[in-house]
Scaffold this active site. Structure first.
Site, mmCIF file in Angstrom:
data_model
loop_
_atom_site.group_PDB
_atom_site.id
_atom_site.type_symbol
_atom_site.label_atom_id
_atom_site.label_comp_id
_atom_site.label_asym_id
_atom_site.label_seq_id
_atom_site.Cartn_x
_atom_site.Cartn_y
_atom_site.Cartn_z
ATOM 1 N N SER A 98 140.934 -2.757 -34.032
ATOM 2 C CA SER A 98 139.974 -3.834 -33.797
ATOM 3 C C SER A 98 138.645 -3.194 -33.386
ATOM 4 C CB SER A 98 140.501 -4.791 -32.722
ATOM 5 O OG SER A 98 139.573 -5.811 -32.424
ATOM 6 N N TYR A 143 130.288 -10.034 -37.075
ATOM 7 C CA TYR A 143 131.282 -8.964 -36.907
ATOM 8 C C TYR A 143 132.356 -9.278 -35.870
ATOM 9 C CZ TYR A 143 133.005 -4.254 -35.700
ATOM 10 O OH TYR A 143 133.794 -3.158 -35.443
ATOM 11 N N LYS A 183 136.910 -9.207 -35.554
ATOM 12 C CA LYS A 183 137.688 -8.309 -34.709
ATOM 13 C C LYS A 183 138.528 -9.080 -33.691
ATOM 14 C CE LYS A 183 136.577 -4.541 -36.747
ATOM 15 N NZ LYS A 183 137.609 -3.743 -37.451
#
Length: 226
Positions: A72, A86, A90
């Site tokens: 991650s 982004y 994650k």
């Protein structure tokens, strides 16, 4: 991906270990980012991991052995300005790992997850060229660059020990953030240590949040005056 894995297994034997490390980013304010950026990064960072796991998991389940390490990011533990495209990918990867850790109990297949912080890589240098000023300022306030080799060695050590949460060279992240946001997943620290630190973590997170918010407000104010 399945065709690639099948070809590799035909030549070298079954896959016992998979590292899912797909990653792309494009920092920027949400109002400035085209919608296509969000779709592209989700496809790479999340669906790329799904495709990798789906390619190796059936064989692992059949053989009752295997290990999948999902990578991650520190931005999968907490996020801030500039990472609207982004960070959610994650967080999604983190949720996937938590799900599979429980789902695969009793199968012989093990799951690990790592949360690397900023690393001194060519990708990071490219990222720095397009980061908003407030994103750079918050990053600078809370972290320093890690060496890729240092991060990799910690991850390998954690995998060899059979850990779910792979250790980070960032002690603040490793001891406070990772453990304090563990939810149902196994805690990074021994339970007694977690209990001792429990009163400190919310205070530390509160202070960090206030600092980050103040930085963003100041940078926004500067840009409005220009």
């Amino acid at each position: 991906m399945q065709a690639v894995v099948q070809e590799a297994e035909a030549s070298f034997g079954p896959c016992d270990f998979m590292v899912c490390n797909a990653g792309a980013t494009h920092p920027g304010r949400i109002e400035d980012l085209p919608i296509e950026v969000f779709g592209r990064i989700m496809t790479i960072n999340y669906l790329g991991v799904i495709h990798s796991i789906k390619a190796v998991l059936p064989s692992m389940l059949q053989r009752h052995q295997g290990h999948i390490a999902i990578i991650s990011s520190s931005l999968g533990l907490l996020s801030f300005t500039g990472y609207s495209a982004y960070a959610p990918t994650k967080y999604a990867v983190r949720g996937l790992a938590d799900t599979l850790r429980n789902e695969l109990q009793g199968t012989g297949v093990h799951i690990s997850i790592g949360f690397p912080a900023d690393m001194d890589t060519p990708c990071y240098k490219q990222e720095e060229l397009i980061k908003p000023k407030e994103c750079k300022a918050v990053s600078a306030a809370f972290g320093s660059l890690c060496k890729p080799g240092q991060v990799a060695r910690g991850f390998v050590h954690g995998i060899e020990q059979g850990r779910y949460h792979l250790p980070s060279p960032d002690i603040g992240q490793d001891w406070f953030i990772m453990d304090g946001t563990a939810s149902w997943s196994p805690r990074r620290l021994p339970l007694l240590v977690s209990c001792i630190l429990a009163p400190i973590v919310p205070l530390a997170m509160f202070v960090c949040t206030k600092i980050a918010d103040r930085i963003v407000r100041a940078e926004r104010l500067k840009s409005q005056k220009l």
